[in-house]
Design a protein around this motif. Structure first.
Motif, PDB file in Angstrom:
ATOM      1  N   ILE A 193       0.841  -1.203   0.000  1.00 57.36           N
ATOM      2  CA  ILE A 193       0.000   0.000   0.000  1.00 57.36           C
ATOM      3  C   ILE A 193       0.874   1.249   0.000  1.00 57.36           C
ATOM      4  N   ALA A 194       1.908   1.259   0.838  1.00 58.78           N
ATOM      5  CA  ALA A 194       2.804   2.420   0.912  1.00 58.78           C
ATOM      6  C   ALA A 194       3.514   2.640  -0.419  1.00 58.78           C
ATOM      7  N   ALA A 195       3.971   1.568  -1.061  1.00 58.50           N
ATOM      8  CA  ALA A 195       4.652   1.697  -2.354  1.00 58.50           C
ATOM      9  C   ALA A 195       3.703   2.238  -3.421  1.00 58.50           C
ATOM     10  N   CYS A 196       2.457   1.774  -3.408  1.00 57.18           N
ATOM     11  CA  CYS A 196       1.466   2.284  -4.373  1.00 57.18           C
ATOM     12  C   CYS A 196       1.149   3.750  -4.100  1.00 57.18           C
ATOM     13  N   ALA A 197       1.032   4.121  -2.832  1.00 58.02           N
ATOM     14  CA  ALA A 197       0.759   5.516  -2.486  1.00 58.02           C
ATOM     15  C   ALA A 197       1.905   6.416  -2.932  1.00 58.02           C
ATOM     16  N   ASP A 198       3.135   5.957  -2.765  1.00 60.21           N
ATOM     17  CA  ASP A 198       4.296   6.724  -3.228  1.00 60.21           C
ATOM     18  C   ASP A 198       4.238   6.928  -4.746  1.00 60.21           C
ATOM     19  N   GLU A 199       3.863   5.891  -5.470  1.00 60.86           N
ATOM     20  CA  GLU A 199       3.778   5.988  -6.934  1.00 60.86           C
ATOM     21  C   GLU A 199       2.668   6.947  -7.357  1.00 60.86           C
ATOM     22  N   VAL A 200       1.537   6.900  -6.692  1.00 60.15           N
ATOM     23  CA  VAL A 200       0.439   7.818  -7.018  1.00 60.15           C
ATOM     24  C   VAL A 200       0.869   9.263  -6.760  1.00 60.15           C
ATOM     25  N   ARG A 201       1.566   9.483  -5.645  1.00 60.38           N
ATOM     26  CA  ARG A 201       2.075  10.838  -5.364  1.00 60.38           C
ATOM     27  C   ARG A 201       3.052  11.287  -6.451  1.00 60.38           C
ATOM     28  N   ARG A 202       3.869  10.363  -6.927  1.00 59.00           N
ATOM     29  CA  ARG A 202       4.832  10.693  -7.968  1.00 59.00           C
ATOM     30  C   ARG A 202       4.127  11.065  -9.276  1.00 59.00           C
ATOM     31  N   LEU A 203       3.015  10.436  -9.545  1.00 61.88           N
ATOM     32  CA  LEU A 203       2.271  10.659 -10.782  1.00 61.88           C
ATOM     33  C   LEU A 203       1.143  11.682 -10.627  1.00 61.88           C
ATOM     34  N   SER A 204       1.126  12.415  -9.552  1.00 61.15           N
ATOM     35  CA  SER A 204      -0.035  13.241  -9.210  1.00 61.15           C
ATOM     36  C   SER A 204      -0.338  14.359 -10.203  1.00 61.15           C
ATOM     37  N   GLY A 221      -0.842  14.048 -13.416  1.00 61.12           N
ATOM     38  CA  GLY A 221      -1.593  13.573 -14.576  1.00 61.12           C
ATOM     39  C   GLY A 221      -2.986  13.104 -14.205  1.00 61.12           C
ATOM     40  N   PRO A 222      -3.758  12.678 -15.200  1.00 58.91           N
ATOM     41  CA  PRO A 222      -5.123  12.201 -14.930  1.00 58.91           C
ATOM     42  C   PRO A 222      -5.089  10.859 -14.182  1.00 58.91           C
ATOM     43  N   VAL A 223      -6.077  10.653 -13.341  1.00 54.01           N
ATOM     44  CA  VAL A 223      -6.141   9.405 -12.595  1.00 54.01           C
ATOM     45  C   VAL A 223      -7.293   8.517 -13.049  1.00 54.01           C
ATOM     46  N   ASP A 224      -8.089   9.005 -13.995  1.00 56.12           N
ATOM     47  CA  ASP A 224      -9.149   8.177 -14.550  1.00 56.12           C
ATOM     48  C   ASP A 224      -9.275   8.457 -16.042  1.00 56.12           C
ATOM     49  N   VAL A 225      -9.905   7.544 -16.720  1.00 59.33           N
ATOM     50  CA  VAL A 225     -10.115   7.710 -18.160  1.00 59.33           C
ATOM     51  C   VAL A 225     -11.558   7.344 -18.462  1.00 59.33           C
ATOM     52  N   PRO A 226     -12.170   8.006 -19.439  1.00 56.94           N
ATOM     53  CA  PRO A 226     -13.549   7.648 -19.805  1.00 56.94           C
ATOM     54  C   PRO A 226     -13.568   6.281 -20.492  1.00 56.94           C
TER      55      PRO A 226
END
Length: 179
Positions: free
Chosen positions: A82-93, A95-100
């Motif tokens: 979970i911590a590793a995924c949260a770090d990656e999301v913060r790194r990618l913050s 850009g878009p986080v969803d797509v239609p």
């Protein structure tokens, strides 16, 4: 916790061979010495990038204590993921986080099978498409189905007074068993 662990040692033993024969995975399979985790062995989604964080916890005794031990030792591993995924999301913050997604998706013709490592073990889905919006056939194999079968074999010889303790060491969802 340690005292309770000792009280369930040797209870409802599932051998490694039986764990393999019943197709168990997750806590039940790994507590019986089965070193299998699809997140590591057949990575999907971002699990390939999390290989350095993912530790597969195993035990060889196959009893209720081993199942609880694997479950407890898996918690810090899950927290690390979970911590590793949260770090990656913060790194990618930025850009878009969803797509239609399209409103209607047609399944291609043919047969597909996919499996994932869920919280209770390996779950699989077989889909047969005929080119329409809905599958011609879909079958789900839940981890609970394999666990229920393995539990039956492991409970043989368990004293009636200890059945509740033995059954509680096999994580399953009853609603998943009849898929």
């Amino acid at each position: 916790v340690a005292a309770y662990g000792e009280s369930v040692a040797g209870l409802a033993v599932l051998s490694r061979d039986d764990a393999v024969a019943f197709g168990t995975g997750g806590i039940v399979g790994r507590a019986s010495g089965l070193d299998l985790d699809l997140r590591r062995d057949d990575p999907y989604l971002a699990y390939g990038e999390l290989a350095d964080v993912l530790e597969v916890v195993t035990h060889s005794d196959g009893d209720a204590r081993a199942r609880y031990d694997v479950l407890i030792r898996q918690v810090p591993v899950s927290l690390s993921l979970i911590a590793a995924c949260a770090d990656e999301v913060r790194r990618l913050s930025n850009g878009p986080v969803d797509v239609p997604l399209p409103k209607v998706v047609r399944l291609p013709e043919g047969t597909s099978y996919a499996w994932i490592e869920g919280p209770l073990g390996i779950s699989g889905c077989l889909v047969v498409g005929s080119g329409e919006k809905t599958p011609w056939r879909m079958k789900i194999r839940s981890a609970s189905f394999a666990t229920m079968q393995a539990m039956g074999a492991a409970l043989v010889g368990t004293h009636r007074a200890r059945l509740a303790e033995a059954v509680m060491s096999f994580p399953l969802v009853i609603g998943d068993v009849d898929r």
